[in-house]
Design an enzyme around this catalytic site. Structure first.
Site, PDB file in Angstrom:
ATOM      1  N   SER A   1       0.795  -1.234   0.000  1.00 18.77           N
ATOM      2  CA  SER A   1       0.000   0.000   0.000  1.00 18.77           C
ATOM      3  C   SER A   1       0.821   1.273   0.000  1.00 18.77           C
ATOM      4  CB  SER A   1      -0.952  -0.003   1.201  1.00 18.77           C
ATOM      5  OG  SER A   1      -1.931  -1.014   1.059  1.00 18.77           O
TER       6      SER A   1
ATOM      7  N   HIS B   1     -15.271  -0.256   2.876  1.00 16.78           N
ATOM      8  CA  HIS B   1     -15.158   1.081   3.467  1.00 16.78           C
ATOM      9  C   HIS B   1     -16.289   2.020   3.068  1.00 16.78           C
ATOM     10  CE1 HIS B   1     -10.869  -0.287   3.677  1.00 16.78           C
ATOM     11  NE2 HIS B   1     -10.898   0.390   4.816  1.00 16.78           N
TER      12      HIS B   1
ATOM     13  N   CYS C   1      -7.784   2.017   1.527  1.00 12.62           N
ATOM     14  CA  CYS C   1      -8.818   1.248   0.821  1.00 12.62           C
ATOM     15  C   CYS C   1      -8.285   0.731  -0.516  1.00 12.62           C
ATOM     16  CB  CYS C   1     -10.049   2.123   0.597  1.00 12.62           C
ATOM     17  SG  CYS C   1     -11.323   1.330  -0.401  1.00 12.62           S
TER      18      CYS C   1
END
Length: 646
Positions: free
Chosen positions: A327, A370, A383
């Site tokens: 991420s 989310h 997310c």
């Protein structure tokens, strides 16, 4: 019976002619010898005088002092120490075996060293001095000097040997030196006669290797007079060599040692970049190795221990390691989309826990999803589904272009060993390397730093530095050479919309400093020292549909080598960035739990230029941090005297 008178007269004439011929020949030989003697004594006198001189005068090379390596504050990271050694010149020794036998009677010598010296003398020219043994005691040197008349061709001398006072703390960066090997000679095109001297030390790894010619210097010479036995009678003259140049690194040894100590027990890498100059303040890889072991010739046991350690201490993970960035790559995907205008910062994408692409489900890390998220929330909550969507809009080629702009998929020019280029894949790369067309699923995987994408901690730190400053920050390891400053690495402004960069920084700030941000464990309490950052977790195994259905196995329940990598990147202070930090913990589990606390501690150490006050941490962490600081301080204190004894 008397011979006729006529016969006697003829015989007499014949003998006279022969005597004349013989006398003429003798006279001619004498004349030739005379002429030759005149030529040698008069016309060629200088030449023969020189040859005679060379029979009693030898010229020997003098190795220069190797340049020193310092940190940014002048602390020596690589220095030279005196080394007593005994050498032999084969052409002066006469009977080598007999002289070596006498030498062994005088001082205790390792048989392996004796055999190695014999091999060197067989391979090298007879006039080249061969080291029989080094690191001798002064008492041994005195014995050799006293017995010099019985040891023709043998002499004791003082040389210099490399020493690394901070040992393993700088092993991967500074590297180490070692004797020139046949392999070295076969792979380098270097005609320097110094390389022919047995056991002459050259750089093998790290800065020592990459800046070898700068550090080595050039040879000097000395002329010595020897007697008929080869014993040195006197030194006639000496021309000292030119010492190697001293190198100052941008590295901060105190911060480097702290980073090494903070990662103790992990298999990890960390990089700290000074955002004002591009200086690499710390390049730490754990575990590390002591470079002093290699200077002396590493033992089989030590070599085996290093090679069989599953944490790979010989690997410089901070610059050599190439990991899926997870991420932490989302800033690349998001900035590519925002900068191209395919999505606005306020536009939302709905996350229900997965996205279906070409009939395949791509899951978000949060199984329940989310809901609606914009760019700010997508980074704050990390997310995945948001990035699946924007990646399909922007396409892999634009993502790869942004990655390279931010320093991923680029080999940075640093004097370090085996720097990883990483990988910012695009359609052309897959076609050329894999012989396959790019698929939409490849783009979706790349959006969250998985699939083919690879980055080193160095590259992730550069990416963070460029986002924090809006400039093409270039890493600089060498600060100066012999006092001459190297160019700064601050760079030109990035070709990225500054408004979008500000949005990205604000979102990275929310990751740590807003409620429910994934990096809350890295929070700094002290005003003006707040960090902005991004967590990352990269999978090293495939999670099947069956496993998802029954529940994904926790990292804690998996063998170490099958656990996810943990990553974290950050810059601080938020309002006036001074440093950028990247940390990767191999198989550490989650970036928020394993990597972010390490990054915060290293960042605070950099900002405070030493141990930070406890009130910089949340109150719940202070007891643990106090104990940790004491343990690290003790470790750093203990290792220094140990290095001084090397």
């Amino acid at each position: 019976m008397k011979r006729p008178v006529r016969d006697l007269e003829q015989s007499s004439r014949r003998i006279g002619r022969r005597a004349l011929l013989l006398g003429s020949a003798q006279l001619g030989v004498a004349a030739a010898l005379g002429l030759r003697m005149r030529s040698m004594q008069v016309e060629q006198a200088d030449q023969f005088r020189l040859l005679a001189e060379e029979n009693r005068i030898n010229i020997r090379l003098l190795p220069p002092a190797r340049g020193l390596i310092f940190d940014r504050n002048g602390i020596p990271l690589a220095e030279n120490e005196q080394n007593y050694r005994v050498v032999m010149v084969r052409e002066d020794a006469g009977d080598v075996d007999e002289v070596l036998a006498r030498l062994q009677d005088i001082v205790a010598l390792d048989p392996a060293n004796i055999e190695r010296a014999r091999e060197d003398m067989r391979k090298l020219s007879s006039f080249v001095p061969v080291i029989i043994a080094d690191r001798l005691l002064w008492e041994d040197v005195a014995k050799i000097n006293i017995n010099a008349p019985a040891l023709p061709g043998v002499s004791a001398e003082v040389g210099l040997s490399r020493r690394y006072p901070y040992g393993a703390d700088v092993g991967h960066v500074v590297g180490y030196v070692g004797p020139v090997s046949d392999y070295d000679l076969s792979r380098i095109d270097d005609q320097d006669p110094l390389l022919q001297i047995p056991k002459f030390q050259i750089g093998k790894t790290g800065v020592e290797n990459k800046l070898e010619h700068t550090l080595r210097g050039s040879a000097g010479t000395k002329r010595i007079e020897v007697n008929a036995l080869g014993r040195v009678m006197r030194e006639l003259d000496r021309q000292e060599g030119v010492a190697g140049k001293d190198i100052q690194l941008g590295l901060d040894e105190r911060l480097q040692s702290y980073a090494q100590a903070r990662m103790d027990g992990e298999s990890s890498g960390a990089v700290v970049i000074d955002l004002q100059t591009g200086d690499l303040r710390a390049i730490a890889s754990a575990p590390s190795f002591d470079p002093n072991l290699f200077v002396r010739g590493i033992s089989v046991k030590d070599w085996t221990d290093l090679n069989e350690n599953k944490y790979r201490p010989l690997a410089a993970k901070a610059v050599q390691g190439a990991y899926p960035p997870g991420s932490t790559f989302k800033m690349v995907t998001g900035l590519a989309a925002l900068n191209a205008g395919v999505i606005s910062p306020e536009e939302t994408v709905y996350c229900r826990g997965y996205t279906v692409v070409a009939g395949t489900r791509f899951h978000c890390w949060k199984r329940a999803g989310h809901g609606n998220v914009n760019f700010h929330d997508s980074l704050k909550y990390s997310c995945d589904c948001y990035y699946y969507e924007v990646a399909q809009r922007i396409g892999i080629d634009k993502m790869a272009e942004m990655a390279r702009t931010l320093g991923i998929g680029v080999k940075h020019d640093l004097p370090l060993s085996a720097i990883s280029t990483g990988l910012a894949p695009d359609k052309q790369w897959k076609l050329e390397v894999r012989g396959e067309d790019w698929r939409i699923g490849d783009t979706v995987n790349a959006a969250i730093g998985q699939g083919y994408v690879l980055a080193s901690p160095l590259q992730l730190a550069i990416m963070t530095a460029r986002i924090a400053t809006g400039r093409v920050v270039t890493p600089r390891l060498v600060k100066s050479v012999d006092g001459v400053e190297e160019p700064s690495g601050i760079g030109e402004p990035l070709d990225i919309n500054e408004n979008m960069l500000r949005r990205c920084r604000a979102s990275m700030n929310a990751v740590i400093n807003e409620k429910r941000g994934t990096g809350a464990r890295a929070k700094v309490i002290t005003a003006g020292y707040e960090m902005a950052g991004k967590t990352g977790t990269s999978q090293v195994r495939r999670i099947t549909a069956e496993e998802r259905a029954r529940g994904v196995i926790s990292n804690d329940d998996l063998p170490w080598e099958r656990r996810d990598h943990a990553l974290f990147v950050c810059f601080a202070p938020v309002d006036n960035p001074k440093f950028a930090v990247a940390v990767v913990v191999e198989h550490g589990g989650g970036g928020s739990t394993a990597a972010s606390p390490i990054a915060r501690d290293i960042m605070l150490q950099a900002l405070y230029d030493g141990p930070p006050p406890l009130d910089a941490y949340p109150s719940a962490d202070r007891a643990r941090i106090e104990e940790q600081q004491a343990r690290i301080a003790q470790r750093i204190t203990q290792i220094k005297p140990a290095q001084d004894r090397v």
